[in-house]
Design a protein around this motif. Structure first.
Motif, PDB file in Angstrom:
ATOM      1  N   SER A   1      51.826  31.725  52.673  1.00 50.03           N
ATOM      2  CA  SER A   1      53.055  31.600  53.443  1.00 50.03           C
ATOM      3  C   SER A   1      53.113  32.492  54.682  1.00 50.03           C
ATOM      4  N   SER A   2      52.190  33.424  54.806  1.00 50.95           N
ATOM      5  CA  SER A   2      52.154  34.275  56.000  1.00 50.95           C
ATOM      6  C   SER A   2      50.722  34.345  56.513  1.00 50.95           C
ATOM      7  N   ALA A   3      50.581  34.777  57.749  1.00 50.28           N
ATOM      8  CA  ALA A   3      49.245  34.900  58.342  1.00 50.28           C
ATOM      9  C   ALA A   3      48.390  35.891  57.557  1.00 50.28           C
ATOM     10  N   ASP A   4      49.003  36.989  57.099  1.00 51.70           N
ATOM     11  CA  ASP A   4      48.263  38.000  56.318  1.00 51.70           C
ATOM     12  C   ASP A   4      47.745  37.423  55.006  1.00 51.70           C
ATOM     13  N   LEU A   5      48.604  36.675  54.299  1.00 53.69           N
ATOM     14  CA  LEU A   5      48.191  36.079  53.026  1.00 53.69           C
ATOM     15  C   LEU A   5      47.100  35.040  53.241  1.00 53.69           C
ATOM     16  N   LEU A   6      47.237  34.217  54.284  1.00 51.87           N
ATOM     17  CA  LEU A   6      46.226  33.209  54.568  1.00 51.87           C
ATOM     18  C   LEU A   6      44.896  33.863  54.921  1.00 51.87           C
ATOM     19  N   GLU A   7      44.936  34.953  55.686  1.00 48.06           N
ATOM     20  CA  GLU A   7      43.701  35.662  56.029  1.00 48.06           C
ATOM     21  C   GLU A   7      43.036  36.224  54.766  1.00 48.06           C
TER      22      GLU A   7
ATOM     23  N   SER B   1      40.927  25.569  46.859  1.00 44.00           N
ATOM     24  CA  SER B   1      40.520  25.917  45.495  1.00 44.00           C
ATOM     25  C   SER B   1      40.943  27.342  45.150  1.00 44.00           C
ATOM     26  N   ALA B   2      40.777  28.258  46.104  1.00 46.04           N
ATOM     27  CA  ALA B   2      41.187  29.647  45.882  1.00 46.04           C
ATOM     28  C   ALA B   2      42.694  29.716  45.635  1.00 46.04           C
ATOM     29  N   LEU B   3      43.468  28.956  46.405  1.00 43.05           N
ATOM     30  CA  LEU B   3      44.915  28.931  46.228  1.00 43.05           C
ATOM     31  C   LEU B   3      45.281  28.401  44.844  1.00 43.05           C
ATOM     32  N   LYS B   4      44.608  27.351  44.401  1.00 42.95           N
ATOM     33  CA  LYS B   4      44.879  26.797  43.065  1.00 42.95           C
ATOM     34  C   LYS B   4      44.570  27.829  41.982  1.00 42.95           C
ATOM     35  N   LEU B   5      43.479  28.575  42.142  1.00 39.75           N
ATOM     36  CA  LEU B   5      43.154  29.634  41.182  1.00 39.75           C
ATOM     37  C   LEU B   5      44.189  30.750  41.228  1.00 39.75           C
ATOM     38  N   GLY B   6      44.695  31.072  42.418  1.00 36.74           N
ATOM     39  CA  GLY B   6      45.731  32.089  42.553  1.00 36.74           C
ATOM     40  C   GLY B   6      47.026  31.668  41.871  1.00 36.74           C
ATOM     41  N   ILE B   7      47.384  30.407  42.023  1.00 36.94           N
ATOM     42  CA  ILE B   7      48.585  29.881  41.367  1.00 36.94           C
ATOM     43  C   ILE B   7      48.401  29.893  39.851  1.00 36.94           C
ATOM     44  N   ALA B   8      47.209  29.520  39.398  1.00 36.20           N
ATOM     45  CA  ALA B   8      46.918  29.540  37.952  1.00 36.20           C
ATOM     46  C   ALA B   8      46.987  30.968  37.407  1.00 36.20           C
ATOM     47  N   ALA B   9      46.489  31.943  38.184  1.00 29.88           N
ATOM     48  CA  ALA B   9      46.541  33.350  37.753  1.00 29.88           C
ATOM     49  C   ALA B   9      47.983  33.835  37.655  1.00 29.88           C
ATOM     50  N   LYS B  10      48.828  33.432  38.612  1.00 27.47           N
ATOM     51  CA  LYS B  10      50.239  33.825  38.560  1.00 27.47           C
ATOM     52  C   LYS B  10      50.918  33.197  37.343  1.00 27.47           C
TER      53      LYS B  10
END
Length: 135
Positions: free
Chosen positions: A52-58, A73-82
């Protein structure tokens, strides 16, 4: 003393704390004797659960590149971890441990702690699920 809060930062070796909110797979807030602190779990780094922010995307892009996977794929893994952290920590009181050789806080002012939940090391649980990033 943390100048931004003007309170004493907890330094006990082991404390029982109630988890109030899960930010992602490796960060939550907890009640330390009536004061809320963010806790960054030591020994793991999960993928970011938002871009949601430039820092998070970087950061997510760096994590994806290190893991040789796509940002999606990294985002999906991050959502799964949360989601995993939410399920593990929901309404729980956990043990947080500070080691003498560890810094007390990170550059963002979060407490750096090992976490034991239901008698198990959380970092081992997240790694066993394959949700730890390669950074």
């Amino acid at each position: 003393v943390d100048p931004s809060y003007n309170t004493v930062i907890p330094i006990a070796q082991t404390e029982l704390v109630k988890v109030n909110f899960v930010y992602d797979g490796d960060t939550f807030s907890a009640d330390f004797n009536g004061t809320d602190y963010k806790v960054r779990i030591i020994n793991i780094d999960t993928y970011e659960s938002s871009k949601s922010s430039a820092d998070l995307l970087e950061r997510l892009t760096k994590q994806a590149n290190a893991g040789k996977i796509s940002v999606d794929s990294a985002l999906k893994l991050g959502i799964a971890a949360k989601k995993f952290a939410d399920s593990i920590f929901d309404g729980k009181t956990v043990t947080v441990e500070r080691r003498n050789y560890s810094r007390n806080t990170d550059v963002y002012g979060r407490l750096l702690r090992y976490v034991i939940v239901d008698g198990m090391k959380y970092d081992s649980l997240i790694k066993a699920k394959g949700l730890n990033s390669k950074l």
